[in-house]
Motif scaffolding. Structure first.
Motif, short mmCIF file in Angstrom:
data_model
loop_
_atom_site.label_atom_id
_atom_site.label_comp_id
_atom_site.label_asym_id
_atom_site.label_seq_id
_atom_site.Cartn_x
_atom_site.Cartn_y
_atom_site.Cartn_z
N LEU A 204 0.82 -1.21 0.00
CA LEU A 204 0.00 0.00 0.00
C LEU A 204 0.86 1.27 0.00
N ARG A 205 1.97 1.26 0.74
CA ARG A 205 2.86 2.44 0.74
C ARG A 205 3.53 2.60 -0.62
N ALA A 206 3.92 1.48 -1.23
CA ALA A 206 4.58 1.55 -2.54
C ALA A 206 3.64 2.10 -3.59
N LEU A 207 2.36 1.71 -3.55
CA LEU A 207 1.38 2.22 -4.51
C LEU A 207 1.16 3.72 -4.30
N ALA A 208 1.15 4.15 -3.04
CA ALA A 208 0.95 5.57 -2.75
C ALA A 208 2.16 6.41 -3.15
N ASP A 209 3.35 5.87 -2.94
CA ASP A 209 4.58 6.65 -3.16
C ASP A 209 5.06 6.61 -4.60
N ASN A 210 4.78 5.53 -5.32
CA ASN A 210 5.46 5.31 -6.60
C ASN A 210 4.56 5.19 -7.81
N VAL A 211 3.25 5.36 -7.64
CA VAL A 211 2.35 5.36 -8.80
C VAL A 211 1.96 6.81 -9.06
N SER A 212 2.54 7.38 -10.11
CA SER A 212 2.36 8.81 -10.36
C SER A 212 0.98 9.15 -10.91
N GLN A 213 0.40 8.25 -11.69
CA GLN A 213 -0.90 8.49 -12.30
C GLN A 213 -1.95 7.58 -11.66
N PRO A 214 -2.88 8.13 -10.86
CA PRO A 214 -3.89 7.28 -10.22
C PRO A 214 -4.75 6.55 -11.25
N PRO A 215 -5.10 5.30 -11.00
CA PRO A 215 -6.00 4.60 -11.92
C PRO A 215 -7.40 5.20 -11.82
N ARG A 216 -8.19 4.99 -12.87
CA ARG A 216 -9.56 5.52 -12.86
C ARG A 216 -10.36 4.80 -11.76
N MET A 217 -11.26 5.55 -11.15
CA MET A 217 -12.01 5.03 -10.01
C MET A 217 -13.23 4.24 -10.50
N THR A 218 -13.05 2.96 -10.72
CA THR A 218 -14.15 2.07 -11.09
C THR A 218 -14.90 1.64 -9.84
N ASN A 219 -16.05 1.02 -10.05
CA ASN A 219 -16.83 0.54 -8.90
C ASN A 219 -16.05 -0.52 -8.12
N ALA A 220 -15.33 -1.38 -8.86
CA ALA A 220 -14.56 -2.43 -8.19
C ALA A 220 -13.43 -1.84 -7.35
N LEU A 221 -12.74 -0.82 -7.88
CA LEU A 221 -11.65 -0.20 -7.14
C LEU A 221 -12.19 0.57 -5.93
N LYS A 222 -13.31 1.26 -6.14
CA LYS A 222 -13.94 2.00 -5.04
C LYS A 222 -14.33 1.04 -3.91
N ALA A 223 -14.88 -0.12 -4.29
CA ALA A 223 -15.29 -1.10 -3.28
C ALA A 223 -14.09 -1.66 -2.52
N ALA A 224 -12.99 -1.89 -3.23
CA ALA A 224 -11.78 -2.42 -2.58
C ALA A 224 -11.21 -1.41 -1.59
N LEU A 225 -11.17 -0.14 -2.00
CA LEU A 225 -10.66 0.90 -1.10
C LEU A 225 -11.58 1.05 0.11
N ALA A 226 -12.88 1.07 -0.13
CA ALA A 226 -13.84 1.23 0.96
C ALA A 226 -13.73 0.09 1.96
N SER A 227 -13.51 -1.11 1.45
CA SER A 227 -13.38 -2.27 2.35
C SER A 227 -12.16 -2.13 3.25
N LEU A 228 -11.04 -1.70 2.69
CA LEU A 228 -9.82 -1.53 3.49
C LEU A 228 -9.97 -0.37 4.47
N LEU A 229 -10.68 0.69 4.06
CA LEU A 229 -10.88 1.84 4.94
C LEU A 229 -11.78 1.50 6.13
N SER A 230 -12.64 0.50 5.96
CA SER A 230 -13.55 0.12 7.04
C SER A 230 -12.94 -0.90 7.99
N ASN A 231 -11.75 -1.38 7.66
CA ASN A 231 -11.08 -2.39 8.49
C ASN A 231 -10.08 -1.69 9.41
N ASP A 232 -10.22 -1.88 10.71
CA ASP A 232 -9.33 -1.21 11.68
C ASP A 232 -7.87 -1.56 11.47
#
Length: 739
Positions: free
Chosen positions: A136-164
């Motif tokens: 997760l740190r490598a993706l934040a630090d080294n991916v210069s162009q964010p991928p487009r926010m698809t429903n699947a990507l949004k769901a994956a991020l939301a799931s991780l954000l809801s996990n303590d």
């Protein structure tokens, strides 16, 4: 991309060449890419089971192999990372996941790949947290162009954000990729909670530092973040918490972050002040801003101390060092006439001081020196230094660069991301170097180094005269009282001279073994070994071991530690091997015999300690015979040798590269002195941990008549019994004898 395509070519020559170039492209240096790295690359490239690649990564022991595995895994990055998330992590696997993760988004549909990777992180168990964090740190630090926010990507991020267990790790990534604010309700709530957690005493220090690392990377997103971090530095938190916050702030570039550390500098004390300074000076723009603050009088030279002033004046960035020189020459001038300064202070410091007050002043010294079992091992230990007296110690404090041991020279290291470090290189191998600094030990991957420089100056700062005569008197009183005389010198401490005797003369020399009659075997090449002295078992290794090696090769050998016998037999032997370092051995008669032998065209082998600058009154030995010399060596340990002139008879039958346990002699570390005879290097050492360079191990000194060989290997049985060591010795003896 072209290299990766060529690496799959059906043409074997193109394929193998491209694969090797890929290794170099991913950080491997041509001279250091060995068969293990190449083999690892080929195996991983052709391996279909990701779990087996992960197992290879966990077993990898050096950066070249890890780099090769990263290069070979790019086309199957997601599968390999998924496999990594299912195993117990180690340091090698964490570094591998960090390097490989951005590649997972480079192939095909970046959004779909990102969603799949984040889903895998969410499904991994808690044991895989270090790998999840690395991904997760490598993706934040080294991916210069964010991928487009698809429903699947949004769901994956939301799931991780809801996990303590993952929300703190994924939080920076979610902010960077959610450009339209679709997850704002979650991220804003998490951000507010994280900022609040920083000030809660029921949250562990470790967790607060982890939160700080996540927040500092997105500090520009919310004006509350940086004040919350700096508030911890001025609060009542523990030293470990404040140290972690300082490191977190320093881990991200940004002028506002540098200004925050500079503003806090005066409020910090002890190791925290040093930690903040260390973070500031590793970024040239921050260091230059610090100089402006000093110039404005907001931070005084006294607050910095001599050590930090010296670090600014010798900063690896030229603009910074020049600005510091100009500033401190104006506001804190230091006398260039050291002798005059020492002479002026000497009568004062000899009056005696207060050790109790000196102990307080010595607090600035423990960051580099050990004394009485306390302190760091950056500089030499001060135990036993009390016998040298105030006069000699004063000279070393006021003018630390007058006599500098090469292994204590400061090195400037600049990394590829612009960070700078200054310290003494304590160890080094093909993949990393360990830098002992004034704020602790720093291990640096050599693949991350953009520039390294040996300053040829002591890490110990100048400017201690600012303590004044009274302060120096107290400091010296404490050192002398605490250090005392070294073992073996205590009986003579009362009459110890203020000016130390030459190094050779201060050693305790074992008695030379008695001379035995010379008995050359007829019809054989005769070899005279002249040896003896200190720091080696001369008779056992240079005598017995080397004599047997040469005798087994058909030569007749006589070993002597007697100067009179050596002087006489130098004219008779076909070969002379000189490894003596005994003080006083350089009698006028012996000197003449050596030089007469060479002038007559009869050769010598200058061996191991025979290559040192051992005889101050006999400079011709080093200038005309050795072709320079050695003044220092790495610690006894594993080292490498590689042949650079395979065609020379001395290298015939010697392995192209071999390893042994020995002292790596830094022969001609700074180049041969003016007027020295030229040398032709036949074999060289691996990179020295202390000098950062390779050095001649076997060479020929050019002479119009005689054949002269230099040979630095040979500390103990681990060298003398090594087959390549023996082969070189035999070949050299036969070549010198013109066999």
């Amino acid at each position: 991309a072209a290299l990766e395509k060529a690496a799959k070519s059906p043409n074997e020559q193109i394929r193998s060449t491209a694969q090797r170039l890929l290794l170099e492209f991913h950080g491997a240096e041509p001279n250091n890419v060995g068969s293990d790295a190449v083999r690892a690359y080929h195996n991983a490239l052709n391996e279909r089971d990701p779990a087996k690649i992960v197992a290879s990564v966990k077993a990898a022991e050096d950066d070249w192999i890890r780099s090769a595995l990263v290069a070979a895994s790019k086309d199957k990055a997601i599968e390999v990372i998924e496999a990594a998330l299912k195993t117990d992590p180690n340091d090698s696997l964490i570094a591998f996941a960090t390097a490989l993760s951005p590649s997972a988004l480079a192939q095909g549909d970046a959004a779909a790949n990102a969603a799949r990777l984040l889903k895998a992180c969410g499904q991994a168990n808690d044991q895989a947290s270090p790998i999840k964090g690395a991904v997760l740190r490598a993706l934040a630090d080294n991916v210069s162009q964010p991928p487009r926010m698809t429903n699947a990507l949004k769901a994956a991020l939301a799931s991780l954000l809801s996990n303590d267990n993952t929300k703190v790790l994924v939080f920076p990534l979610a902010l960077l990729w959610d450009t339209e604010g679709q997850l704002a309700s979650q991220t804003n709530a998490i951000k507010s909670s994280m900022i609040a957690s920083l000030s809660r005493s029921n949250v562990s220090n470790e967790e607060r530092v982890s939160i700080a690392r996540s927040l500092v990377s997105i500090h520009k997103n919310d004006a509350k973040i940086l004040p919350a971090l700096t508030a911890l530095l001025s609060g009542n938190g523990s030293e470990s918490l404040k140290s972690g916050i300082i490191a977190a702030i320093g881990s991200v570039d940004g002028d506002d972050l540098g200004n925050a550390l500079i503003t806090q500098f005066s409020t910090l004390e002890g190791i925290l002040k040093m930690s903040a300074f260390d973070q500031i000076v590793k970024r040239p723009q921050w260091a230059q801003e610090l100089l402006k603050v000093i110039d404005n009088g907001k931070i005084t030279p006294a607050e910095l101390g001599p050590g930090n002033i010296a670090r600014l004046r010798t900063h690896p960035d030229r603009n910074t060092s020049r600005a510091a020189d100009r500033l401190f020459a104006r506001i804190a001038p230091v006398s260039a006439e050291k002798d005059e300064l020492i002479a002026k202070l000497l009568p004062e410091v000899e009056k005696g001081g207060d050790p109790a007050k000196g102990k307080i002043l010595f607090g600035a010294c423990v960051v580099c020196h050990k004394l009485g079992g306390e302190g760091a091992s950056v500089g030499p230990s001060l135990d036993g230094m009390g016998s040298h007296g105030a006069a000699e110690l004063l000279g070393q404090i006021i003018d630390p660069n007058r006599v500098l041991e090469p292994n204590y020279a400061a090195h400037n290291i600049t990394t590829k991301n612009g960070e700078t470090f200054v310290g003494v290189i304590s160890t080094e191998n093909d993949s990393t170097l360990t830098l002992a600094t004034q704020t602790g030990v720093k291990e640096i991957a050599k693949s991350s180094i953009a520039k390294r420089e040996n300053t040829q100056r002591s890490l110990m700062p100048e400017g201690f005269e600012a303590l004044g005569a009274a302060g120096l008197r107290d400091l010296l009183a404490f050192i002398i009282a605490q250090a005392g005389p070294s073992t073996g010198e205590q009986a003579n401490a009362a009459t110890a001279p203020k000016t130390p005797a030459p190094i050779l003369n201060r050693r305790k020399w074992p008695d030379p073994i008695p001379a035995t009659p010379v008995n050359w075997e007829k019809g054989k090449t005769s070899v005279l070994i002249i040896s003896g002295g200190s720091s080696h078992k001369f008779h056992e290794f240079f005598g017995k071991s080397d004599s047997k090696t040469l005798e087994d090769a058909g030569l007749t050998v006589h070993y002597t530690e007697d100067v009179a016998q050596a002087t006489k037999e130098l004219a008779n032997a076909d070969v002379a091997i000189i490894s003596v370092n005994r003080a006083g051995f350089d009698t006028p008669e012996y000197r003449k015999a050596v030089m007469d032998r060479i002038a007559a065209g009869k050769g010598v082998i200058m061996h191991h300690p025979g290559t040192w600058y051992g005889y101050k009154e006999w400079p011709e030995l080093n200038l005309k015979v050795v072709g320079g010399g050695t003044r220092g060596h790495d610690k006894l340990g594993p080292m490498g040798v590689r042949v650079v002139n395979k065609r020379h008879p001395i290298m015939r039958g010697v392995s192209p590269e071999f390893e042994l346990v020995d002292e790596l002699y830094m022969m001609n570390r700074d180049g041969p002195p003016e007027g020295a005879s030229k040398i032709r290097v036949l074999a060289e050492t691996s990179v020295s941990a202390k000098s950062g360079a390779r050095h001649p191990a076997v060479w020929i000194t050019q002479h119009p008549k005689a054949r002269i060989v230099g040979y630095t290997l040979g500390h103990d049985e681990r060298a003398h019994d090594h087959p390549d060591y023996r082969k070189i010795l035999i070949n050299a003896a036969k070549w010198v004898a013109r066999n």
